[in-house]
Design a protein around this motif. Structure first.
Motif, short mmCIF file in Angstrom:
data_model
loop_
_atom_site.label_atom_id
_atom_site.label_comp_id
_atom_site.label_asym_id
_atom_site.label_seq_id
_atom_site.Cartn_x
_atom_site.Cartn_y
_atom_site.Cartn_z
N ALA A 120 20.49 17.97 81.76
CA ALA A 120 21.60 18.79 81.33
C ALA A 120 21.56 20.23 82.02
N ILE A 121 22.58 20.79 82.24
CA ILE A 121 22.57 21.95 83.07
C ILE A 121 23.38 23.18 82.23
N THR A 122 23.03 24.24 82.10
CA THR A 122 23.83 25.22 81.29
C THR A 122 23.52 26.66 81.95
N GLY A 123 24.26 27.58 81.76
CA GLY A 123 24.18 28.98 82.09
C GLY A 123 25.49 29.79 82.21
N THR A 124 25.44 30.97 82.19
CA THR A 124 26.67 31.91 82.71
C THR A 124 27.38 31.38 83.98
N ASN A 125 26.71 31.26 84.90
CA ASN A 125 27.01 31.42 86.33
C ASN A 125 26.14 30.01 87.17
N GLY A 126 26.98 29.30 87.92
CA GLY A 126 26.25 28.28 88.75
C GLY A 126 26.09 27.00 88.12
N LYS A 127 26.70 26.82 87.07
CA LYS A 127 26.63 25.36 86.60
C LYS A 127 26.96 24.21 87.35
N THR A 128 28.27 24.50 87.71
CA THR A 128 28.71 23.35 88.53
C THR A 128 28.15 22.87 89.82
N ALA A 136 16.19 19.63 80.53
CA ALA A 136 17.48 20.82 80.46
C ALA A 136 17.03 21.93 81.40
N VAL A 137 18.22 22.59 81.67
CA VAL A 137 18.22 23.63 82.90
C VAL A 137 19.01 24.75 82.24
N LEU A 138 18.27 25.85 82.34
CA LEU A 138 19.15 26.92 82.01
C LEU A 138 19.02 27.97 83.21
N LEU A 139 20.12 28.40 83.91
CA LEU A 139 20.31 29.09 85.08
C LEU A 139 20.01 30.63 84.85
N ASN A 140 21.11 30.98 83.66
CA ASN A 140 20.85 32.41 83.46
C ASN A 140 21.56 32.61 82.22
N LEU A 141 21.59 33.88 81.83
CA LEU A 141 22.16 34.34 80.53
C LEU A 141 22.74 35.73 80.75
N TYR A 142 24.26 35.73 81.04
CA TYR A 142 24.83 37.02 81.03
C TYR A 142 25.72 37.32 79.86
N GLU A 143 26.40 38.49 79.61
CA GLU A 143 27.31 38.51 78.68
C GLU A 143 28.56 37.84 79.04
N ALA A 144 29.16 36.82 78.19
CA ALA A 144 30.32 36.46 78.51
C ALA A 144 30.98 35.61 77.37
N ASP A 170 24.48 37.63 71.21
CA ASP A 170 23.52 37.09 70.46
C ASP A 170 23.97 35.56 70.27
N ALA A 171 25.12 35.49 69.66
CA ALA A 171 25.85 34.26 69.27
C ALA A 171 26.03 33.22 70.70
N TYR A 172 26.33 33.92 71.60
CA TYR A 172 26.72 33.23 72.66
C TYR A 172 25.33 32.62 73.36
N TRP A 173 24.43 33.29 73.22
CA TRP A 173 22.91 32.96 73.75
C TRP A 173 22.42 31.78 72.86
N GLU A 174 22.81 32.20 71.57
CA GLU A 174 22.01 31.15 70.70
C GLU A 174 22.92 29.61 71.18
N GLN A 215 14.84 36.31 84.44
CA GLN A 215 15.51 36.60 83.25
C GLN A 215 14.70 36.72 81.99
N ALA A 216 14.65 37.96 81.39
CA ALA A 216 14.07 38.10 80.27
C ALA A 216 14.66 37.23 79.05
N ASN A 217 16.16 36.97 78.99
CA ASN A 217 16.92 36.42 78.34
C ASN A 217 16.22 34.72 78.13
N CYS A 218 16.25 34.44 79.52
CA CYS A 218 16.01 33.04 79.62
C CYS A 218 14.44 32.69 79.24
N LEU A 219 13.55 33.65 79.43
CA LEU A 219 12.39 33.54 79.13
C LEU A 219 12.07 33.60 77.60
#
Length: 447
Positions: A116-124, A184-192, A201-205, A226-230
């Motif tokens: 499974a792959i998620t993240g703000t950008n680059g998922k597809t 599971a893959v978490l590519l990145n987390l930005y505000e979106a 916080d709700a988005y990142w959760e 990325q500190a958020n992914c860490l």
């Protein structure tokens, strides 16, 4: 498919149709649930609902009557796009009714393991890369989620010889309960998506739910830059595997001396990789290697993969100019990522729907941009940003179709001509796909 008893003789409301709702309703019907489908589109305009009606499923169309909650439903499976502020969803939560999305159903019935792959950008793009690597190595992958076929439909056909590679949005992940991918893959987390989640916080959760149920038998791949992914990695129970485009990692995927490494193993030279967004490449290599894919298969894919349509897609080379279609870049972060992929002169085509934001965050990424061609509602803001960045060649046109010949006219041999709008398309085009197709057509019309 695993023929689970979870929903047998249970009352389940499927809220909202589209492809995921149709698949969920049919699946639940097969699993012995008493299914009611509720969709806003009137029945006479709703072929999907009509088809479910023919299967013997109860269908209520045209509105979302709150009285449905008095019918004793034990589960609601909602379309991911329906916000949690919907009165039916709010009422269900207050009554303790479990609210799911169809990816939860897919997991529950799947005989196949999931990547499974998620993240703000680059998922597809990352999902496609992983799928192609597994396919090249004859690992029998199936692709699902936001890309390809609806997950609960794919899961019905999957056997334990398959692997499901699934792209997941925060909307889908919010409606999971037991969902547990093998990798599971978490590519990145930005505000979106703050219009949906309301807070960062709700988005990142929601994104972090991709690893919430993983155990030490599973793998969690994350972006160590990325500190958020860490932070998510520090809280998972899975085995962690980091990747970094900046730092050599003792146990991870990284770049050193113009090679891509998996742990201490050199996989492929950077110059041999066609698709140059290395955050996505490293994540895909990590997932493929952890799944047992051979280096040969990985190299074959990376040396021939030009990207997914509308996502930093290579279109054509013409007289030494390289044309790229990144119409999917509907926000500033996506355009920043695109610009980071090039170290040669860039003619940038940008602009679109005005959502009230400015574009000054792009300035640090304009090092190689020599010319900007603007269009759409945000053209004046783009031009002001470009002036502050010190770019002298700024030209406004009416639309993307006119932007292409103008960009070509202003370019030179060795340049990249990049459509990466940093804006949604709706001021001029129905979808970003339409915008991208117009760009592609205009490129092919050039002499």
């Amino acid at each position: 498919m695993i023929n689970i008893d979870t929903y047998r003789h249970k009352k389940v409301l499927v809220l909202g149709l589209a492809k995921s709702g149709v698949s969920a309703a049919s699946l639940l019907h097969k699993l012995g649930a008493f299914v009611v489908v509720n969709d806003m589109k009137p029945l006479h305009e709703n072929p999907e609902a009509q088809g479910l009606l023919e299967e013997g499923i109860t269908v209520i169309c045209g509105h979302h009557p709150i009285e449905l909650l008095d019918e004793g439903f034990q589960f609601i499976v909602k379309n991911p796009g329906i916000p949690y502020e919907n009165p039916l969803i709010q009422g269900a939560i207050k009554r303790g009714i479990t609210v799911l999305t169809e990816v939860e159903l897919a997991y529950q019935i799947s005989e196949a393991p999931l990547i499974a792959i998620t993240g703000t950008n680059g998922k597809t793009t990352t999902t496609t890369l992983i799928y192609e690597m597994l396919k090249e190595d004859q690992k029998l992958p199936l692709i699902a989620g936001n890309i390809g076929t609806v997950a609960s439909e794919v899961a019905q056909e999957a056997t334990n010889d398959h692997t499901i590679v699934i792209e997941l949005s925060s909307f889908q992940l919010m409606g999971t309960e037991k969902f547990r991918p093998r990798i599971a893959v978490l590519l990145n987390l930005y505000e979106a998506h703050l219009d949906y989640h309301h807070t960062v916080d709700a988005y990142w959760e929601a994104k972090a739910k991709i690893t919430a149920n993983q155990t030490e038998d599973d793998w969690f791949i994350y972006n160590a830059d990325q500190a958020n992914c860490l932070k998510v990695a520090q809280e998972t129970n899975a085995r962690t595997f980091p990747f970094s485009t900046r730092t050599k990692l003792e146990s991870g995927a990284y770049i050193e001396n113009d090679w891509i490494y998996f742990k201490d193993e050199a996989i492929i030279k950077i110059e041999e990789v066609v698709y140059q967004t290395f955050e996505n490449v490293l994540a895909a290599v990590s997932a493929a290697k952890l799944h047992g894919v051979s280096n040969t298969a990985i190299k074959n894919v990376l040396s021939s993969f030009y990207g997914v349509k509308h996502r930093l897609q290579f279109v054509k080379e013409l007289n030494g100019r390289m044309f790229y279609n990144d119409s999917k870049a509907t926000n500033i972060v996506a355009t920043q990522k695109a610009l980071e992929s090039f170290q040669q002169p860039v003619v940038l085509l940008a602009g679109g729907l005005d959502r009230g934001n400015h574009f000054y965050d792009l300035i640090p990424n304009l090092e190689y941009v020599k010319t900007i061609v603007t269009f759409g509602e945000t053209a004046p803001k783009m031009e002001e940003m470009a002036k502050q960045a010190g770019i002298e060649n700024i030209h406004r046109v009416d639309n993307v179709e006119k932007a292409v010949p103008k960009a070509y006219e202003l370019s030179a041999e060795g340049d990249v001509i990049l459509l990466s709008p940093a804006c949604a398309s709706w001021d001029q085009y129905k979808t970003f796909e339409v915008r991208g197709d117009i760009f592609i057509d205009a490129v092919h019309k050039l002499k």
